[in-house]
Scaffold this active site. Structure first.
Site, PDB file in Angstrom:
ATOM      1  N   ALA A 102      95.700 -11.095  53.418  1.00  0.00           N
ATOM      2  CA  ALA A 102      94.246 -11.066  53.284  1.00  0.00           C
ATOM      3  C   ALA A 102      93.659  -9.723  52.884  1.00  0.00           C
ATOM      4  CB  ALA A 102      93.613 -11.510  54.603  1.00  0.00           C
ATOM      5  N   ALA A 103      94.242  -8.624  53.348  1.00  0.00           N
ATOM      6  CA  ALA A 103      93.627  -7.314  53.126  1.00  0.00           C
ATOM      7  C   ALA A 103      93.630  -6.953  51.638  1.00  0.00           C
ATOM      8  CB  ALA A 103      94.373  -6.252  53.931  1.00  0.00           C
ATOM      9  N   PRO A 104      92.608  -6.209  51.171  1.00  0.00           N
ATOM     10  CA  PRO A 104      91.536  -5.544  51.931  1.00  0.00           C
ATOM     11  C   PRO A 104      90.338  -6.416  52.261  1.00  0.00           C
ATOM     12  CG  PRO A 104      91.354  -4.931  49.635  1.00  0.00           C
ATOM     13  CD  PRO A 104      92.581  -5.807  49.743  1.00  0.00           C
ATOM     14  N   GLY A 105      90.374  -7.725  51.894  1.00  0.00           N
ATOM     15  CA  GLY A 105      89.419  -8.623  52.507  1.00  0.00           C
ATOM     16  C   GLY A 105      88.376  -9.304  51.665  1.00  0.00           C
ATOM     17  N   GLY A 106      88.406  -9.139  50.342  1.00  0.00           N
ATOM     18  CA  GLY A 106      87.390  -9.783  49.524  1.00  0.00           C
ATOM     19  C   GLY A 106      87.346 -11.287  49.716  1.00  0.00           C
ATOM     20  N   LYS A 107      88.510 -11.917  49.725  1.00  0.00           N
ATOM     21  CA  LYS A 107      88.553 -13.372  49.850  1.00  0.00           C
ATOM     22  C   LYS A 107      88.199 -13.815  51.269  1.00  0.00           C
ATOM     23  CE  LYS A 107      91.949 -13.588  46.128  1.00  0.00           C
ATOM     24  NZ  LYS A 107      91.960 -12.119  45.914  1.00  0.00           N
ATOM     25  N   ASP A 129      96.964 -15.696  48.704  1.00  0.00           N
ATOM     26  CA  ASP A 129      96.807 -14.699  47.628  1.00  0.00           C
ATOM     27  C   ASP A 129      98.100 -13.895  47.657  1.00  0.00           C
ATOM     28  OD1 ASP A 129      95.954 -12.967  45.715  1.00  0.00           O
ATOM     29  OD2 ASP A 129      94.573 -11.876  47.005  1.00  0.00           O
ATOM     30  N   CYS A 145      97.523 -12.351  41.078  1.00  0.00           N
ATOM     31  CA  CYS A 145      96.871 -11.552  40.030  1.00  0.00           C
ATOM     32  C   CYS A 145      97.950 -11.088  39.055  1.00  0.00           C
ATOM     33  CB  CYS A 145      96.108 -10.373  40.624  1.00  0.00           C
ATOM     34  SG  CYS A 145      97.086  -9.268  41.653  1.00  0.00           S
TER      35      CYS A 145
END
Length: 415
Positions: free
Chosen positions: A234-239, A296, A349
């Protein structure tokens, strides 16, 4: 101590480039050591810009150098490294030739300054230019095949600044207030170099920085009111913040405590909430059931090449193969936690088909999942789903609007 203004920045840039090309480090990894001796944010920013532009246009800079030498300089020769930097400063950052010479030749103290001076002078007298589109390294062109030329069109310049809004209903109003444009609900695009901490509503946490393409995976889970979601890696947390802002009760899992600290800071600033777990997803066992899982996945990150041009030169088949194995292990573990009706979104990505399309096909062959095709209405303006109902973006798309990162995204429901 050398008093030449701008020389420390060139020395730092040279170290950054060497770390990427010789040791395979990322620019981010190399920065601490390479830029430590530099005082002042302006010189550090210049070092980053010089290194980035040199790596972005490396093949074309080398072609110019080779056109002005009788005998080709070895790839690892210091005069070639310095000339790359000098040409990038002149042709990409508009540094006057006399200033380029004054700050470039001292990098060859005790070495062949006359050679470097002669090559650079020859090229300035010819008034050489760079092509409109950067030439990709041969290995990259082979991997990306027929897509390579289109992708390259989006790599000529660093990207603009994308913001993701906490409240997507404010998109139009905030875009006007900030003097930006929007390419989809919740997105605001601003010119490159915009000072982030001086933008309206920074302190109140109304938005966070997140590339347009990176906003797609979480958006495909829709409204989450009363539902639970697991955000893997998850980090840095945008999603995580996207999901939380859309009503999901989010568990954010990542193996890096340092990166999770960034997530905690972002959650605190935005006023959003999530359960944070520091653990290895391959050994973690959730204590609760989830309605949706977002993976992700760790990847080669070649899709970020417009903002991180080092990936063009340090990622190869070995790194991609390693990522493929990790991605499959994560998918297998996550799908094992799912119940009938749960939704899975897989994203990377990466521009490599091995990490995207081929992984999606492998997942469908291995597990009892129903494909949930993505629709045009769920995507930013100008982006269409593939024939399979997946999402494939690359830096050459939306070129007139500033492009976007390369991503692959697929979505399924557990039968």
């Amino acid at each position: 101590m050398n008093k030449t203004p701008g020389l420390p920045a060139r020395q730092g840039a040279l170290k950054l480039i060497d770390a990427v090309l010789r040791r395979g480090e990322t620019l981010e990894q190399a920065e601490r050591a390479a830029l430590k001796p530099i005082r002042g944010p302006a010189d550090k920013a210049l070092a980053r810009a010089l290194a980035g532009e040199t790596l972005r246009w490396l093949a074309d800079l080398d072609s110019l150098i080779d056109s002005a030498t009788k005998k080709r300089l070895p790839d690892d020769a210091k005069p070639r490294a310095v000339l790359r930097l000098m040409l990038a400063g002149w042709l990409r950052l508009d540094t006057p030739p006399h200033a380029v010479i004054a700050t470039g030749l001292p990098l060859l103290a005790g070495g062949p300054r006359r050679l470097a001076h002669g090559v650079f002078s020859t090229l300035t007298k010819r008034e050489v230019t760079l092509p409109e589109v950067p030439t990709l390294p041969d290995a990259v062109q082979m991997r990306w095949g027929e897509r390579a030329s289109e992708i390259a069109k989006g790599l000529g310049d660093p990207p603009p600044l994308d913001l993701c809004l906490r409240d997507i209903s404010e998109t139009s109003a905030r875009a006007v207030a900030m003097g930006g444009e929007t390419l989809g609900p919740g997105n605001i695009r601003l010119p490159r170099g915009t000072p982030i901490d001086r933008l309206p509503s920074f302190d109140e946490g109304a938005w966070w920085v997140q590339d347009l393409a990176a906003q797609i995976p979480a958006s495909l889970l829709g409204d989450g009111s009363g539902k639970r979601a697991l955000d893997l890696c998850a980090a840095p947390g945008g999603k995580t913040m996207q999901l939380a802002s859309r009503g999901w009760q989010v568990t954010a899992l990542d193996i890096s405590e340092r990166r999770l600290d960034m997530l905690r800071e972002n959650l605190s600033r935005t006023g959003l909430a999530a359960e944070i777990v520091c653990a290895d997803a391959l050994s973690y066992t959730p204590g609760k059931a989830f309605d949706a899982i977002l993976i992700d996945a760790p990847c080669s990150a070649t899709g970020t090449c417009r903002r991180h041009p080092d990936v063009l030169h340090r990622v190869g088949p070995r790194q991609i193969e390693e990522m493929v194995e990790i991605q499959r292990a994560l998918a297998e573990r996550a799908i094992g936690w799912m119940r009938s009706g749960n939704v899975l979104v897989y994203a990377v990505c990466s521009l490599e088909s091995e990490e995207g399309e081929e992984q999606a096909m492998w997942i469908e062959q291995q597990f009892d999942l129903e494909r949930l095709p993505v629709t045009s209405a769920e995507l930013p303006q100008g982006i269409e789903p593939t024939a399979e109902g997946w999402v494939r973006t690359d830096p050459g798309m939306l070129e007139q609007d500033g492009g976007l990162d390369g991503f692959f995204v697929a979505r399924w429901r557990k039968r």
